[in-house]
Enzyme design. Sequence first.
Site, short mmCIF file in Angstrom:
data_model
loop_
_atom_site.label_atom_id
_atom_site.label_comp_id
_atom_site.label_asym_id
_atom_site.label_seq_id
_atom_site.Cartn_x
_atom_site.Cartn_y
_atom_site.Cartn_z
N THR B 13 0.83 -1.21 0.00
CA THR B 13 0.00 0.00 0.00
C THR B 13 0.86 1.26 0.00
O THR B 13 0.67 2.15 -0.82
CB THR B 13 -0.88 0.02 1.26
OG1 THR B 13 -1.53 -1.25 1.37
CG2 THR B 13 -1.92 1.10 1.19
N VAL B 33 13.18 20.68 -5.05
CA VAL B 33 14.51 20.13 -4.73
C VAL B 33 15.54 20.47 -5.81
O VAL B 33 16.74 20.31 -5.60
CB VAL B 33 14.51 18.60 -4.48
CG1 VAL B 33 13.62 18.25 -3.31
CG2 VAL B 33 14.13 17.83 -5.71
N GLU B 129 10.24 9.56 9.36
CA GLU B 129 8.99 10.27 9.68
C GLU B 129 7.77 9.37 9.53
O GLU B 129 6.84 9.41 10.34
CB GLU B 129 8.87 11.50 8.76
CG GLU B 129 7.61 12.33 8.93
CD GLU B 129 7.61 13.10 10.24
OE1 GLU B 129 6.82 12.71 11.13
OE2 GLU B 129 8.36 14.07 10.40
N GLY B 134 1.63 8.70 9.92
CA GLY B 134 1.99 9.22 8.60
C GLY B 134 1.48 10.61 8.29
O GLY B 134 2.20 11.44 7.75
N LYS B 205 5.16 3.37 18.70
CA LYS B 205 5.19 4.78 18.29
C LYS B 205 5.66 5.69 19.42
O LYS B 205 6.43 6.62 19.19
CB LYS B 205 3.80 5.20 17.79
CG LYS B 205 3.43 4.51 16.49
CD LYS B 205 1.96 4.76 16.12
CE LYS B 205 1.56 3.98 14.89
NZ LYS B 205 0.08 3.91 14.75
#
Lengths: 431, 431
Positions: B13, B33, B129, B134, B205
């Site tokens: 996913t 960038v 991160e 998310g 987490k």
Amino acid sequence: MDHVRVGLVGLGTVGTGVYKMLQENKDIITKKVGKEIRVEKILVRNKDKERDPEIPSELITFDPGDILENDDIDIVIEVMGSVELAMDYIKRALSAKKQVITANKDLIALHEEELSELAHLNGRDLYFEASVAGGIPIIGTLKEDLAGNKIRKIMGIINGTTNYILTKMTKEGKSYEEVLKDAVALGYAESDPTADVEGLDAARKIAILGTIAFDTKITFNDVYVEGITKITKDDIKYADELGYIVKLLGIGMNVDDKAEARVHPVFISKDHPLAAVNDVFNAIFVEGNAVGETMFYGRGAGELPTASAVIGDLMKATRDFINDTMGSSYRKIVKRKEIKDISEVDTAFYTRMKVKDIPGVFAKIATVFGDHGVSIALVRQQYRDDSGVAEIVLVTHKVQEKNVRDSLAAIEKLDVVEKVTSVIRVEEGKR
Amino acid sequence: MDHVRVGLVGLGTVGTGVYKMLQENKDIITKKVGKEIRVEKILVRNKDKERDPEIPSELITFDPGDILENDDIDIVIEVMGSVELAMDYIKRALSAKKQVITANKDLIALHEEELSELAHLNGRDLYFEASVAGGIPIIGTLKEDLAGNKIRKIMGIINGTTNYILTKMTKEGKSYEEVLKDAVALGYAESDPTADVEGLDAARKIAILGTIAFDTKITFNDVYVEGITKITKDDIKYADELGYIVKLLGIGMNVDDKAEARVHPVFISKDHPLAAVNDVFNAIFVEGNAVGETMFYGRGAGELPTASAVIGDLMKATRDFINDTMGSSYRKIVKRKEIKDISEVDTAFYTRMKVKDIPGVFAKIATVFGDHGVSIALVRQQYRDDSGVAEIVLVTHKVQEKNVRDSLAAIEKLDVVEKVTSVIRVEEGKR
């Protein structure tokens, strides 16, 4: 050099907070950036003003050149406020190849592009996280963490004074005037509250946020602004009955490569995350095409929250100074987005009007709306007084604002209508 | 090289989301960038699994070395999951001098320090991160924007499944078992929901968040964990009556240079910002000594929110790659913080017990609490059935957990007490 040398321009609330926090958190800051960051000079204007006893008097100078053109200063922090003088000082600092951090919202909302370009020409960076909602690290987040998103919407409660006033009106059923008087007495509002209550402060912030979020140029002058001075107890009561809360929002949208930037009171659904943000707290809601809906909540102002933002920027500027990667924060605007006039914006509206209490009135009003392509989501006509005057409360579906304005102008001319008493946009329907 | 070359390890996913978002937002990403970021290779394990038709089949490889030891790959994104194999792959990628981004919570919650050190030894960066919530850019914010703060507390709703279950129990008055069944049927909970409902996912987490926030090492094994399986309809009803909401929180504290890391259900005041975070949404509340109280809200999981986090990291890693400033994200742990045992933690407690409906019962219970130094904030004894059994509901003041545990052990032995039915910590009192 074993340490990084900072010149602080201004020593009001924020400047004092920055100085103190640099001392208090020196250990972690030094460890994280790799060198000590030391304030070497502090520029103040008023020689006689009493200063916090923690500030060493030998750092104080009254000569701007002592910082701005001083070869022994690496980084300049501007926290003096004002537009013209601060503009001049920042230009001088950048031209003298200093990294610059500013907390100056009024300045950035007008001249961010020019100053960022000057920084770029000099191979330096201009940081301004503290110019919007000090306790919410929104600019860094937009520039870095959410950089891979196309931002569709950025919308927030970005003025603490007006949020305090609206919260009190909502929770205590008081009028705007009553609450404002209390807020001034308690120091939550200035004695001249115009910049806050008329939405000007929020407009500066949404200009800055829209500029970053949509990668374009939006200045204070581009923002449509309406304040909260016309919000009544009755509007707040009707909002509640219909499932909404009244908030003053700064709203930026990016749709089909056109931008919107506006500040006005809204009805927002009680189950929207912004609806629960009360008192002087601020919150900024961001919708990106990858991240979805996200919200950032914190204090909008204050000595230490603003110092937190300044110091976050200072650490970035310092890291680039140490690594000799200065100038990398520049973003050139490739494509300027047209900014929609408010009349082109699509929103729903709540409106309230006094009408004659006779049959057929609503049909006439509905006909006017229909003729202008405005479709009605909800109508109430239940509150009457005994004077032969009825009140109609009405919420439209989303439609171009021009159509609603034209409808209301026509409705006000109907002989059955005494007065349109309130017109407030409905920003987010039920979730 | 005119573009930056990425190897994607895993195409579930999240991997699919990352690939798609890189295409969809290519224009803004390239502009920001300075170079195009191009996925050159994608490692998959299962040759027969059907893949999204948008993924060009010529990118697919089954040989890890095609990415990990390929000189034509600059940056590796690991989104395959699992611990051992991912650990091996990331080590190989770092040793071959790739910048590495991972979304792997299980791995980072165990081995962040070792992998970050390996990145450092190779002059490269490890970004993660996407390993926590998310849709909430919390790690970047802690590392950068709030870097000048001493963080006292980090506390959040960091598991969507349990928040969905508790929200439904609260809003619909249903039992845990009923809601879980619905949640599994709707796909909001896995058919084996253990990792979520027992708090293990949240524990991973909070280990990662505490590590970053307090600049120390906290692993999954250091976290005290309690899940939500024992929460009853009655607990939720009592919470409501007392002005609280029941939430499962991950909590990290940093007090006097000792750390706390725990996951358990709490009573949290209805006016705390976390109390309004419902359904599958996540939110993380951070308290710093400069910024004050701040909160970050968004989706905890999902293809695109997680892709947003991966791409934010990818853009940072790319910028450092282009500027040749790789390796600058490393933070050496200078001082490891001792982690408190749960028995040493200070909290208030809600507890509920069945007692004999005779006079003097409460005095006996109160005496036991008093003997253990536990002071009582609130007692209710109003709900009785007609069986001679009364129910006492009681909230303590904040006290060391050990004292409450010892009290309850003694109280359960009293002949007037039938059973202690619930014990839930009260995390935040009224504001």
